[in-house]
Write an enzyme that holds these catalytic residues in place. Structure first.
Site, short mmCIF file in Angstrom:
data_model
loop_
_atom_site.label_atom_id
_atom_site.label_comp_id
_atom_site.label_asym_id
_atom_site.label_seq_id
_atom_site.Cartn_x
_atom_site.Cartn_y
_atom_site.Cartn_z
N SER A 52 -25.49 113.36 23.62
CA SER A 52 -24.90 112.13 22.96
C SER A 52 -23.26 112.26 23.45
O SER A 52 -22.76 113.43 23.65
CB SER A 52 -24.88 112.12 21.42
N SER A 53 -22.82 110.84 23.72
CA SER A 53 -21.42 110.76 23.91
C SER A 53 -20.56 111.41 22.98
O SER A 53 -19.40 111.70 23.03
CB SER A 53 -21.12 109.47 24.37
N ALA A 113 -19.02 107.22 28.61
CA ALA A 113 -19.13 108.73 28.41
C ALA A 113 -20.32 109.41 28.75
O ALA A 113 -20.99 109.90 27.83
CB ALA A 113 -18.52 108.89 26.98
N LEU A 114 -20.74 109.01 29.94
CA LEU A 114 -22.01 109.52 30.61
C LEU A 114 -22.21 111.00 30.36
O LEU A 114 -21.50 111.46 30.67
CB LEU A 114 -22.26 108.85 31.92
N HIS A 142 -28.09 109.94 29.93
CA HIS A 142 -27.97 108.48 30.68
C HIS A 142 -28.35 108.64 32.02
O HIS A 142 -29.09 107.72 32.64
CB HIS A 142 -26.21 108.32 30.64
N ASP A 147 -32.67 106.68 20.62
CA ASP A 147 -32.13 105.67 19.87
C ASP A 147 -33.46 104.82 19.44
O ASP A 147 -33.70 103.66 19.99
CB ASP A 147 -30.91 104.77 20.35
P1 AMP Z 1 -25.10 104.74 24.55
O1 AMP Z 1 -24.22 104.75 25.73
O2 AMP Z 1 -25.03 105.89 23.54
O3 AMP Z 1 -25.16 103.42 24.22
O4 AMP Z 1 -26.58 105.04 25.16
C1 AMP Z 1 -27.02 104.26 26.42
C2 AMP Z 1 -28.71 104.53 26.73
O5 AMP Z 1 -28.75 106.05 27.00
C3 AMP Z 1 -29.36 104.05 25.47
O6 AMP Z 1 -30.76 103.57 26.04
C4 AMP Z 1 -29.59 105.65 24.72
O7 AMP Z 1 -30.82 105.52 24.27
C5 AMP Z 1 -29.88 106.57 26.14
N1 AMP Z 1 -29.39 107.83 25.75
C6 AMP Z 1 -28.38 108.28 25.07
N2 AMP Z 1 -28.60 109.64 24.88
C7 AMP Z 1 -29.66 110.09 25.31
C8 AMP Z 1 -30.22 111.39 25.56
N3 AMP Z 1 -29.89 112.45 24.95
N4 AMP Z 1 -31.72 111.02 26.02
C9 AMP Z 1 -32.14 110.15 26.71
N5 AMP Z 1 -31.52 108.61 26.39
C10 AMP Z 1 -30.31 108.77 25.93
#
Ligand code: AMP
Length: 281
Positions: A185-186, A32-33, A37, A150
């Site tokens: 955020s996803s 859900a990029l 990401h 995170d």
């Molecule tokens: P996720 O798919 O939510 O597990 O996130 C994958 C990676 O993307 C993790 O290292 C998150 O911290 C990073 N990430 C998610 N949202 C953001 C954002 N808004 N800004 C920077 N990095 C992000």
């Protein structure tokens, strides 16, 4: 850009690159990029020869079955989003491929896993460590990229790397936000319109708290943040704490040495959002 769904196939492809002396940059995601990401993927492209993105909704890090069931899965549009930027390999395995048997491993991260997210999402970081360690063993990256959104996860990953001695450099990447300040955020796509409208209040309040921190005590700032956000009626703070940025222990005074960070989790209806802000006092 190649899509790999089996461990054997991605290992084989990366072995060829590694034998040519190429460095591997790895961005683990749950798909859900969004642009947040992509900023990690772009950073990996600047620092490494081969960029690998994993897309895997890891069941062992979800403590709430509804959250797991509702988590968006959008592989096709994820691939489209990645296509204009440099991403060499997408690794999108099935649950059966990653967990042919239940993963019984228990990690111990001490205080880092007991506070904040760890307190409200029991078992979450154990699941994160299970999947990230499996992925590190498969991809064997030189550098791995994690978002500061995170923040606690980043602390856990650094500790995992220290404990297990992985030969990987962890690169922290800044939070990417929507124009109105909401951290990308996803889960944002799950917000109903009235919640999406008030969600920017989270970051607005954190920014205001940072401004006020020269005049107010740590305790007053904690109260201020919770009151402001809960005052909106639609948002409900699960926790807000101001902690030191290494051990994540609550601080009582601004005079405490080292970096200080305010971390928050908020329910906007059924959707749980997290954010943080650095207090540079
Ligand atoms: P996720 O798919 O939510 O597990 O996130 C994958 C990676 O993307 C993790 O290292 C998150 O911290 C990073 N990430 C998610 N949202 C953001 C954002 N808004 N800004 C920077 N990095 C992000």
């Amino acid at each position: 850009m190649e899509l790999y769904t089996t461990i054997a196939s991605i290992k084989e492809a990366l072995e060829i690159g590694r034998s040519k002396g190429f460095t591997i940059g790895f961005v683990p995601t749950m798909g859900a990029l969004h642009i947040g990401h992509l900023s990690l993927v772009e950073e990996a492209g600047k620092l490494c020869d081969i960029v690998v993105v994993s897309i895997f909704v890891n069941p062992t890090q979800f403590n709430d079955p509804n959250d797991l069931a509702n988590y968006p899965r959008t592989l096709e549009s994820d691939m489209k989003l990645l296509s204009p930027i440099r991403c060499d390999c997408v690794f999108a395995p099935t649950v059966g491929e990653m967990y042919p048997d239940p993963d019984q491993r228990k990690f111990d991260f001490g205080n880092l896993e007991r506070v904040m997210e760890g307190r409200f999402r029991p078992g979450h970081f154990n699941g994160v460590a299970q999947i990230v360690s499996k992925l590190f063993d498969i991809i064997r990256p030189n550098k791995a990229f994690f978002g500061q959104k995170d923040f606690q996860q980043l602390a856990i990953i650094n500790e995992l790397v220290r404990q297990k001695g992985y030969p990987v450099e962890i690169i922290p990447c800044p939070i990417v936000r929507e124009n109105d300040g909401l951290a990308m955020s996803s889960r944002n796509r799950l917000l109903l319109p009235q919640y999406r409208e008030c969600a920017p209040l989270i970051y607005i309040t954190l920014l205001e708290a940072k401004k006020l921190s020269s005049k107010k005590s740590v305790e007053e700032i904690r109260e201020y943040v919770v009151d402001q956000i809960n005052g909106s009626n639609l948002l409900e703070v699960e926790y807000f704490d101001i902690v030191d940025d290494r051990y994540l222990t609550s601080i009582e005074n601004w005079s405490t040495s080292g970096g200080k960070i305010g971390c928050i989790a908020v329910f906007a209806g059924k959707v749980r959002l997290i954010d943080n802000i650095i207090f540079d006092l």
